[in-house]
Scaffold this motif. Structure first.
Motif, PDB file in Angstrom:
ATOM      1  N   VAL A 103      18.020  22.264 -11.572  1.00  0.00           N
ATOM      2  CA  VAL A 103      16.881  21.926 -12.437  1.00  0.00           C
ATOM      3  C   VAL A 103      16.811  20.406 -12.626  1.00  0.00           C
ATOM      4  O   VAL A 103      15.730  19.805 -12.611  1.00  0.00           O
ATOM      5  N   TYR A 104      17.967  19.787 -12.758  1.00  0.00           N
ATOM      6  CA  TYR A 104      18.027  18.318 -12.848  1.00  0.00           C
ATOM      7  C   TYR A 104      17.356  17.689 -11.625  1.00  0.00           C
ATOM      8  O   TYR A 104      16.529  16.783 -11.736  1.00  0.00           O
ATOM      9  N   ALA A 105      17.722  18.197 -10.444  1.00  0.00           N
ATOM     10  CA  ALA A 105      17.172  17.638  -9.198  1.00  0.00           C
ATOM     11  C   ALA A 105      15.657  17.771  -9.165  1.00  0.00           C
ATOM     12  O   ALA A 105      14.940  16.823  -8.809  1.00  0.00           O
ATOM     13  N   ALA A 106      15.168  18.936  -9.555  1.00  0.00           N
ATOM     14  CA  ALA A 106      13.716  19.148  -9.557  1.00  0.00           C
ATOM     15  C   ALA A 106      13.048  18.242 -10.588  1.00  0.00           C
ATOM     16  O   ALA A 106      11.955  17.711 -10.347  1.00  0.00           O
ATOM     17  N   CYS A 107      13.694  18.041 -11.721  1.00  0.00           N
ATOM     18  CA  CYS A 107      13.118  17.188 -12.766  1.00  0.00           C
ATOM     19  C   CYS A 107      13.084  15.717 -12.333  1.00  0.00           C
ATOM     20  O   CYS A 107      12.159  14.986 -12.685  1.00  0.00           O
ATOM     21  N   VAL A 108      14.082  15.287 -11.552  1.00  0.00           N
ATOM     22  CA  VAL A 108      14.059  13.913 -11.028  1.00  0.00           C
ATOM     23  C   VAL A 108      12.814  13.724 -10.174  1.00  0.00           C
ATOM     24  O   VAL A 108      12.090  12.719 -10.284  1.00  0.00           O
ATOM     25  N   LYS A 109      12.514  14.739  -9.368  1.00  0.00           N
ATOM     26  CA  LYS A 109      11.296  14.661  -8.531  1.00  0.00           C
ATOM     27  C   LYS A 109      10.034  14.679  -9.385  1.00  0.00           C
ATOM     28  O   LYS A 109       9.072  13.964  -9.105  1.00  0.00           O
ATOM     29  N   LEU A 110      10.056  15.499 -10.424  1.00  0.00           N
ATOM     30  CA  LEU A 110       8.874  15.581 -11.288  1.00  0.00           C
ATOM     31  C   LEU A 110       8.667  14.254 -12.029  1.00  0.00           C
ATOM     32  O   LEU A 110       7.524  13.802 -12.199  1.00  0.00           O
ATOM     33  N   ARG A 111       9.760  13.638 -12.444  1.00  0.00           N
ATOM     34  CA  ARG A 111       9.642  12.340 -13.122  1.00  0.00           C
ATOM     35  C   ARG A 111       9.008  11.303 -12.187  1.00  0.00           C
ATOM     36  O   ARG A 111       8.170  10.498 -12.615  1.00  0.00           O
ATOM     37  N   GLU A 112       9.400  11.375 -10.909  1.00  0.00           N
ATOM     38  CA  GLU A 112       8.804  10.441  -9.940  1.00  0.00           C
ATOM     39  C   GLU A 112       7.315  10.694  -9.774  1.00  0.00           C
ATOM     40  O   GLU A 112       6.506   9.769  -9.731  1.00  0.00           O
ATOM     41  N   ALA A 113       6.964  11.991  -9.713  1.00  0.00           N
ATOM     42  CA  ALA A 113       5.546  12.341  -9.556  1.00  0.00           C
ATOM     43  C   ALA A 113       4.746  11.901 -10.778  1.00  0.00           C
ATOM     44  O   ALA A 113       3.614  11.412 -10.658  1.00  0.00           O
ATOM     45  N   VAL A 114       5.327  12.055 -11.960  1.00  0.00           N
ATOM     46  CA  VAL A 114       4.661  11.633 -13.197  1.00  0.00           C
ATOM     47  C   VAL A 114       4.453  10.119 -13.182  1.00  0.00           C
ATOM     48  O   VAL A 114       3.351   9.615 -13.445  1.00  0.00           O
TER      49      VAL A 114
END
Lengths: 739, 183
Positions: free
Chosen positions: A526-537
């Motif tokens: 979930v951390y890994a996916a959130c890192v990607k989401l933070r980049e997209a944001v």
């Protein structure tokens, strides 16, 4: 995200949400009966019929014929599928006896038919109208009798606990012969049952070639693959869904007969079918923890330094089934220059032996940690001090390989202080409290931390909520909550702004629940996916992701502060990733440690044993949620009390089955058996484990507890029992004089 | 009552009409008389909060409060409850309107997998009422005094509700708090 260098500072280290004792987010559903378990999914498919499973009444042989004439004519019967109508099905992952199909019977209560009817009552009544004509064969059912013919074998529990047939370091025999103080004892542990509260259950529905199983399963991705293999259909045509699981403990790691028979029955009935294994069927139809016969030899110097350590175990299983890996922890737990671990496996015709909570270590420590207690007494050393003297900071068989973190000594010393260990009388049988003989016992707890790839998808919804989707399961472990905590910490939103969807094979594959690997790996995914989401944001907001701070629902960078939900104003943002591991865990050994302390009272007249106090001090990486982690540990401690004092599947060695196959005959601890339990975590983030710096803890709670209880009973009475469980009949005729 | 007009024999299920109150609502069902109260709730009323852990009265997961007393709903037939007042876990409280005992279970983490939980909570509510009503238990030392909600009394009275996840220590703390005693 590849995790191949130790974690540095990251947003999880803020510990605003992670590390907090928040209540479970699924609590309001579980406490109101609105969390729907597999058999209760009335809404997922219309017109569900009821399947009732009939199990074989012999342990070994074949079926000559099944007469289903009366059953087919019974009221309400929709269809009947018998094992003779079905070719032998392929085996699923880590499955060693056919779940269904063909005439051969490999174990008692193997499924032989499923009767489908309009109601449960009709299906049950019709099932008992089936007449099965068996041809019985002689089988091997007695581990003690077969132990002499057991062959050396290596093995892997499937949960990372593995050992070769005979692993040696140095010259064990020479060092043992030369040691001034030695111990050589044999200990036995019985067959045990998971006895999870929710029976295995599945609703199956076909839409053309596509099969959906609403089931109760710990490992969604494994099971999707296994269902496809067993039924001979493409994996893409299988969907498995398990949002709530009423306990597993390893008993639901694999696809079992409920899922297979629901699928076959639904195909035959041309409508959805639901199947639950009845409680009396579960013990012999599904898997169990195999019994062991363990020999431990210790050699030490007079000042208590171990020079020779050997641990050998014999267990039994069906053809191709694995051994119980009870010797594994002995490779890593204590120092000692000369070492031997080995396993032998006897071929038995009992039901399938397989993983149960902490396979290997749970029964293994029940032997090793009693041997350590016995050796400490021989040496005239306090058992805490003896363990501390033999601590090692490196893998003893591989000294260039250190532990990533190891504070067993801290667990034992803090535990001793907290528990009042200094008040223990080292001479057994001396302390009285009315008609109770009182004793204290200690044992080390040990279980490895395992790393496995784990994926997740996160969505920033238009309304600003964050949804997490993964096939990770929550078997009572608290996955829903720690996953929500992870996403809240990473995205800088409140916990109630997170929605977690688990257990669906349409979601990214996770590590699943087993081997105490779920929490660290699934949250790291979930951390890994959130890192990607933070980049997209950051990209959508035109912010530099490197210096963006996500907090309080706002994204800040330099002088800019933008509400997070603005990033989704033009449509939701979706990110998916997985955590994948390099070789960090090969370079350094990752394990978890505990000091277990127990006080018992033994009735001087009846030898009844009551546990009076329990304490566990655990060193298991960062604790993601102390409240739910503590529950995992106390739950393990309860299971450890059961293993020590009451749990035993009684084998009928003539007919070849476990006799006490329900919850009245197979005794597990009840409220009255368990005192208040105390748990202390040595919170120690481990940067080698994952970006979460966490480790497993759910199985550490059971590892060593049984021995601590047994050692306390010895300290209370002066009576050493080496055959579990410690029932009062094994003490009564030797009890000290009551006067 | 059995439908006397229909032909009844070993070949066809015997049906009966039963009416009772469930969570304050009158419910009427035509049931195969072999239907347990538990299956009537779970399969016919779709009140699946009461759990089937063993179907033999061995685990307590099916505990309901019937006419003020807790019972194992798997061990009683629905047709034996004509006119009964039945409270299931769904009747105690709802996700956004928790009963104090449900709320205490959440705060004390008195559950893990959740499968035994509705039975523990129904039993827990009924146990405190039994103590309040002065009903003694096996561990009540003085039968002439009013029993108190001590940890020992709670453990004794709750021992028909198995929890394999081992949440007992937390359940006792939740119940002790609700009983108005310091945990």
């Amino acid at each position: 995200m590849k995790f191949d260098t130790p974690a540095t500072q990251n947003p999880i280290d803020q510990l605003k949400v992670i590390g907090q004792s928040v209540n479970r987010i699924d609590g309001k559903f579980k406490t109101t009966g609105t969390a729907a378990y597999a058999y209760e999914r009335h809404d997922v498919a219309p017109n569900q019929a009821y399947g009732y499973v009939l199990g074989a009444s012999i342990a070994k042989g074949r079926i000559r014929a099944i007469d289903d004439t009366s059953a087919r004519a019974a009221p309400g019967v929709v269809t009947i599928v018998t094992t003779l109508d079905t070719p032998p099905l392929a085996l699923g992952q880590m499955n060693y006896a056919n779940l269904f199909g063909g005439a051969e019977i490999a174990h008692y209560h193997q499924a032989v038919a499923v009767v489908v009817a309009e109601t449960f009552e009709q299906a049950r009544a019709a099932a008992f109208l089936l007449t099965v004509d068996y041809e019985t064969e002689a089988g091997r059912f007695d581990l003690a009798a077969e132990a002499g013919s057991a062959e050396p074998v290596g093995g892997d529990s499937g949960e990372g606990s593995d050992s070769g047939p005979g692993d040696r370091v140095g010259d064990f025999e020479g060092a043992f012969a030369a040691a001034p103080v030695t111990l050589d004892h044999t200990y036995t542990t019985p067959d045990e049952s998971h006895a999870m509260m929710e029976p295995h259950a599945t609703i199956a529905a076909w839409q053309g070639e596509k099969l959906t199983l609403w089931t109760s399963n710990q490992m969604i991705a494994w099971s999707k693959g296994s269902v496809a293999k067993i039924l001979g259909i493409p994996k893409e045509n299988v969907r498995v869904d398990s949002p709530y699981i009423g306990g597993g403990f390893g008993g639901k790691l694999f696809v079992r007969a409920d899922a297979v028979l629901a699928a076959l029955a639904a195909k035959a009935a041309r409508r959805p079918v639901k199947v639950a294994l009845t409680r009396p069927l579960i013990v012999n139809n599904t898997t169990h923890r195999p019994a062991t016969i363990q020999r431990v030899r210790l050699g030490a110097t007079r000042d208590g330094i171990i020079t020779a350590i050997a641990h050998e175990s014999i267990s039994g299983n069906l053809k191709d089934g694995p051994p119980e890996t009870a010797v594994d922890q002995t490779k890593l737990l204590y120092a000692g220059a000369h070492r031997l671990t080995g396993m032998k496996l006897a071929r038995l015709d009992l039901p399938e032996g397989n993983a149960m909570r902490a396979p290997g270590e749970a029964p293994g420590l029940m032997a090793l940690e009693v041997a350590m207690d016995e050796m400490a007494e021989k040496l005239g050393l306090d058992p805490v001090e003896f363990r501390i003297r033999n601590d090692t900071q490196v893998d003893p068989g591989n000294p260039e390989r250190p532990f990533s973190q190891r504070d067993l000594v801290g667990c034992l010393t803090l535990g001793a202080t907290t528990f009042g260990w200094d008040k223990r009388n080292p001479k057994p049988g001396q302390v009285r409290d009315g008609h109770w003989l009182v004793g204290l016992g200690v044992a080390s707890g040990f279980r490895n931390n395992l790393l496995a790839k784990s994926g997740a998808r996160v969505r920033l919804e238009v309304d600003g909520r964050v949804t997490v989707e993964t096939d990770m399961t929550d078997i009572g472990t608290g996955s829903y909550t720690i996953i929500a905590q992870t996403a809240a910490e990473m995205m800088g939103v409140a916990l109630d702004g997170i929605v977690v969807r688990l257990g669906d094979s349409d979601h990214p594959a996770s590590a699943g629940s087993g081997g105490q690997w779920g929490a660290n790996n699934a949250t790291a995914g979930v951390y890994a996916a959130c890192v990607k989401l933070r980049e997209a944001v950051a990209q959508r907001l035109g912010i530099n992701s490197a210096d963006a701070v996500f907090a309080d629902g706002v994204v800040r960078s330099g002088n800019r502060a933008v509400p997070l939900c603005e990033a989704a104003a033009s449509g939701e943002l979706v990110a998916e990733d997985a955590i994948e591991y390099g070789d960090l865990s090969k370079k350094q050994q990752q394990s978890t440690f505990a000091g277990h302390f127990v006080e018992v009272g033994v009735d001087i007249h009846t030898a009844e044993i009551r546990v009076r106090r329990m304490l566990a001090v655990c060193a298991a990486g960062r604790i993601l949620n102390p409240k739910s982690a503590r529950s995992q540990v106390i739950g393990g401690m309860v299971m450890g009390v059961g293993a020590a004092l009451m749990e035993e599947l009684a084998v009928d060695t003539r007919r070849g089955f476990f006799v006490n196959h329900d919850l009245a005959g197979y005794e597990v601890p009840v409220h009255a058996d368990i005192p208040h339990q105390k748990v202390i975590f040595l919170d120690e983030p481990d940067p080698q484990s994952s970006p979460m710096k966490a480790k497993g803890v759910g199985e550490l709670g059971v590892c060593g507890v049984g021995a601590a209880v047994a050692n306390a009973v010895y300290n209370a009475t002066g009576l050493r029992v080496r055959d579990y469980p410690l029932t009062l009949d094994k003490l009564l005729d030797r009890m000290p004089d009551a006067a | 009552m059995a439908d006397a007009g229909a032909p009844v024999g070993p070949e066809s299920p015997v049906m009966a009409n039963v009416a009772f109150t469930v969570n304050g609502k009158r419910r009427e069902l035509d049931l195969d008389i072999r239907t347990s109260l538990l299956d009537a709730a779970r399969e016919h009323l779709h009140l699946s909060g009461s759990k089937k852990g063993c179907d033999h009265g061995q685990c307590g997961a099916c505990t309901m409060i019937v006419d003020g007393r807790r019972i194992n709903a798997c061990l009683t037939l629905a047709v034996m409850h004509q006119g009964s007042d039945i409270v299931t876990i769904e009747g105690l409280g709802q996700p956004d309107n928790l009963h104090p005992m449900q709320d205490a279970f959440v705060r004390h983490d008195g559950y893990q997998c959740g499968y035994c939980t509705p039975g523990q909570i129904c039993s827990g509510v009924a146990v405190l009422a039994e103590i309040e009503a002065g009903i003694p238990s096996h561990v009540t030392a003085d039968l002439n005094a009013a029993p108190e909600a001590t940890a020992d009394e709670i453990r004794e009275r709750m021992s028909g509700n198995l929890c394999r996840c081992g949440a007992y220590s937390n359940i006792v703390e939740a119940m002790t708090e609700i009983a108005g005693r310091p945990a």
